[in-house]
Design a protein around this motif. Structure first.
Motif, PDB file in Angstrom:
ATOM      1  N   LEU A  81       0.738  -1.182   0.130  1.00  0.00           N
ATOM      2  CA  LEU A  81       0.144   0.018   0.037  1.00  0.00           C
ATOM      3  C   LEU A  81       0.965   1.281   0.042  1.00  0.00           C
ATOM      4  N   ALA A  82       1.902   1.192   0.494  1.00  0.00           N
ATOM      5  CA  ALA A  82       2.791   2.273   0.773  1.00  0.00           C
ATOM      6  C   ALA A  82       3.540   2.643  -0.556  1.00  0.00           C
ATOM      7  N   ARG A  83       3.780   1.455  -1.219  1.00  0.00           N
ATOM      8  CA  ARG A  83       4.447   1.900  -2.696  1.00  0.00           C
ATOM      9  C   ARG A  83       3.382   2.249  -3.496  1.00  0.00           C
ATOM     10  N   LEU A  84       1.958   1.918  -3.285  1.00  0.00           N
ATOM     11  CA  LEU A  84       0.893   2.315  -4.240  1.00  0.00           C
ATOM     12  C   LEU A  84       0.411   3.821  -3.789  1.00  0.00           C
ATOM     13  N   ALA A  85       0.761   4.046  -2.867  1.00  0.00           N
ATOM     14  CA  ALA A  85       0.049   5.213  -2.165  1.00  0.00           C
ATOM     15  C   ALA A  85       0.130   6.383  -3.324  1.00  0.00           C
ATOM     16  N   PRO A  86       1.356   6.756  -3.825  1.00  0.00           N
ATOM     17  CA  PRO A  86       1.376   7.777  -4.938  1.00  0.00           C
ATOM     18  C   PRO A  86       0.284   7.945  -5.777  1.00  0.00           C
ATOM     19  N   ALA A  87       0.386   6.803  -6.359  1.00  0.00           N
ATOM     20  CA  ALA A  87      -0.604   6.640  -7.821  1.00  0.00           C
ATOM     21  C   ALA A  87      -2.119   6.727  -7.149  1.00  0.00           C
ATOM     22  N   ILE A  88      -2.380   6.195  -6.255  1.00  0.00           N
ATOM     23  CA  ILE A  88      -3.600   5.936  -5.417  1.00  0.00           C
ATOM     24  C   ILE A  88      -4.233   7.403  -5.252  1.00  0.00           C
ATOM     25  N   VAL A  89      -3.167   8.497  -4.371  1.00  0.00           N
ATOM     26  CA  VAL A  89      -3.582   9.735  -4.206  1.00  0.00           C
ATOM     27  C   VAL A  89      -4.031  10.540  -5.416  1.00  0.00           C
ATOM     28  N   TRP A  90      -3.156  10.240  -6.496  1.00  0.00           N
ATOM     29  CA  TRP A  90      -3.239  11.126  -7.562  1.00  0.00           C
ATOM     30  C   TRP A  90      -4.426  10.664  -8.543  1.00  0.00           C
ATOM     31  N   VAL A  91      -4.660   9.553  -8.612  1.00  0.00           N
ATOM     32  CA  VAL A  91      -5.853   9.014  -9.379  1.00  0.00           C
ATOM     33  C   VAL A  91      -7.018   9.575  -8.532  1.00  0.00           C
ATOM     34  N   ALA A  92      -6.998   9.413  -7.198  1.00  0.00           N
ATOM     35  CA  ALA A  92      -8.050   9.993  -6.351  1.00  0.00           C
ATOM     36  C   ALA A  92      -8.370  11.490  -6.724  1.00  0.00           C
ATOM     37  N   ALA A  93      -7.447  12.119  -6.569  1.00  0.00           N
ATOM     38  CA  ALA A  93      -7.303  13.635  -6.789  1.00  0.00           C
ATOM     39  C   ALA A  93      -7.968  13.811  -8.233  1.00  0.00           C
ATOM     40  N   LEU A  94      -7.557  13.211  -9.244  1.00  0.00           N
ATOM     41  CA  LEU A  94      -8.014  13.491 -10.972  1.00  0.00           C
ATOM     42  C   LEU A  94      -9.456  13.022 -10.887  1.00  0.00           C
ATOM     43  N   LEU A  95     -10.198  11.941 -10.124  1.00  0.00           N
ATOM     44  CA  LEU A  95     -11.429  11.578 -10.245  1.00  0.00           C
ATOM     45  C   LEU A  95     -12.347  12.806  -9.399  1.00  0.00           C
ATOM     46  N   ALA A  96     -11.763  13.332  -8.288  1.00  0.00           N
ATOM     47  CA  ALA A  96     -12.449  14.092  -7.633  1.00  0.00           C
ATOM     48  C   ALA A  96     -12.630  15.471  -8.367  1.00  0.00           C
ATOM     49  N   GLN A  97     -11.764  15.852  -9.234  1.00  0.00           N
ATOM     50  CA  GLN A  97     -11.616  16.987  -9.849  1.00  0.00           C
ATOM     51  C   GLN A  97     -12.625  16.785 -11.061  1.00  0.00           C
ATOM     52  N   LEU A  98     -12.565  15.619 -11.629  1.00  0.00           N
ATOM     53  CA  LEU A  98     -13.675  15.631 -12.834  1.00  0.00           C
ATOM     54  C   LEU A  98     -15.330  15.755 -12.363  1.00  0.00           C
ATOM     55  N   LEU A  99     -15.697  15.740 -10.944  1.00  0.00           N
ATOM     56  CA  LEU A  99     -16.760  15.641 -10.308  1.00  0.00           C
ATOM     57  C   LEU A  99     -17.117  17.369 -10.492  1.00  0.00           C
ATOM     58  N   THR A 100     -16.161  17.977 -10.333  1.00  0.00           N
ATOM     59  CA  THR A 100     -16.389  19.576 -10.603  1.00  0.00           C
ATOM     60  C   THR A 100     -16.389  20.298 -11.914  1.00  0.00           C
ATOM     61  N   HIS A 101     -16.426  19.281 -12.923  1.00  0.00           N
ATOM     62  CA  HIS A 101     -16.417  19.828 -14.276  1.00  0.00           C
ATOM     63  C   HIS A 101     -17.457  20.929 -14.663  1.00  0.00           C
ATOM     64  N   ASP A 102     -18.805  20.552 -14.201  1.00  0.00           N
ATOM     65  CA  ASP A 102     -20.049  21.585 -14.488  1.00  0.00           C
ATOM     66  C   ASP A 102     -19.954  22.730 -13.786  1.00  0.00           C
ATOM     67  N   ARG A 103     -19.130  22.825 -12.742  1.00  0.00           N
ATOM     68  CA  ARG A 103     -19.215  24.065 -11.773  1.00  0.00           C
ATOM     69  C   ARG A 103     -18.695  25.214 -12.166  1.00  0.00           C
ATOM     70  N   LEU A 104     -17.629  25.269 -13.471  1.00  0.00           N
ATOM     71  CA  LEU A 104     -17.133  26.287 -13.813  1.00  0.00           C
ATOM     72  C   LEU A 104     -17.752  27.245 -14.549  1.00  0.00           C
ATOM     73  N   PHE A 105     -18.367  26.690 -15.775  1.00  0.00           N
ATOM     74  CA  PHE A 105     -19.095  27.616 -16.794  1.00  0.00           C
ATOM     75  C   PHE A 105     -20.638  27.269 -17.052  1.00  0.00           C
ATOM     76  N   ARG A 106     -21.141  25.926 -16.691  1.00  0.00           N
ATOM     77  CA  ARG A 106     -22.460  25.696 -17.054  1.00  0.00           C
ATOM     78  C   ARG A 106     -23.693  26.389 -16.595  1.00  0.00           C
ATOM     79  N   ALA A 107     -23.384  26.858 -15.247  1.00  0.00           N
ATOM     80  CA  ALA A 107     -24.484  27.800 -14.665  1.00  0.00           C
ATOM     81  C   ALA A 107     -24.657  28.956 -15.311  1.00  0.00           C
ATOM     82  N   ASP A 108     -23.210  29.577 -15.537  1.00  0.00           N
ATOM     83  CA  ASP A 108     -23.291  30.987 -16.182  1.00  0.00           C
ATOM     84  C   ASP A 108     -24.021  30.792 -17.737  1.00  0.00           C
TER      85      ASP A 108
END
Length: 220
Positions: free
Chosen positions: A47-74
């Motif tokens: 798990l410690a060896r895989l932690a860097p990849a897991i953290v960044w994949v989780a961050a990317l997936l979380a960022q994708l959820l906010t895609h429509d927040r930027l310009f869609r409402a405007d």
């Protein structure tokens, strides 16, 4: 400057008012760190060896959820058309929205990273590197999300197209971000951090111009 400040405060208030989006972002980020150990098993060194990849994949997936927040409402309420004719350059408006997006996504992800560190068996050294890597790399992720959001703002199902546009752009961020959290033999982590910082600076500098052009095209 008053108009730009008004846009910053407006987007910040709207983002904080929509607390469910922030909660969903954090839950997805933390859930990845909870589910992966169950899938791999109680192998702490692995798990410690895989932690860097897991953290960044989780961050990317979380960022994708906010895609429509930027310009869609405007786009839907007509504010985007008004931005085209505002005294403030559209590029400055995009940069302001990008800054607020990072505040509402990048900072919460950094705040939730210690919870992932506990689940993934990260030591304090790796946790410190993870926080610094996210500080350097999440602006680039926000910039890529803003770019894809501007391209797909006029599409009814733009959220389905966004991952296809974002993923190729994010690969260098994921590689250097994970490399910065890994072994620092021969200064590899420091070199990865420099590349990661350069990617964020370049993407944040160029995205407002590219996104503004895409928004102008979508408004025609």
């Amino acid at each position: 400057m008053k108009g730009l400040k008004a846009i910053l405060l407006r987007d910040l208030r709207l983002g904080l008012r929509q607390g469910g989006d922030l909660l969903t972002l954090l839950l997805l980020f933390i859930s990845v760190g909870i589910l992966v150990p169950f899938a791999i098993g109680p192998d702490t060194p692995l798990l410690a060896r895989l932690a860097p990849a897991i953290v960044w994949v989780a961050a990317l997936l979380a960022q994708l959820l906010t895609h429509d927040r930027l310009f869609r409402a405007d786009f839907e309420d007509g504010s985007l058309i008004a931005f085209h004719h505002a005294a403030i350059p559209l590029e400055a408006i995009v940069l302001a929205k990008l800054a607020i997006h990072w505040i509402l996504t990048g900072l919460p992800l950094m705040a939730a990273t210690p919870f992932l560190a506990v689940m993934l068996g990260m030591d304090m050294t790796m946790l410190g590197r993870a926080l610094f890597a996210l500080l350097l790399g999440t602006p680039a992720l926000s910039a890529f999300v803003a770019l894809s959001a501007s391209v797909t703002v006029g599409l009814k199902r733009g959220g389905l197209v966004a991952p296809v546009l974002i993923l190729p752009l994010t690969l260098p961020v994921l590689i250097f971000g994970a490399g910065m959290m890994g072994d620092d033999t021969f200064g590899a982590a420091s070199q990865a951090g420099l590349f990661l910082a350069a990617l964020s600076l370049a993407s944040v500098a160029l995205t407002p111009f590219a996104a503004a052009l895409a928004l102008r095209v979508s408004g025609e």
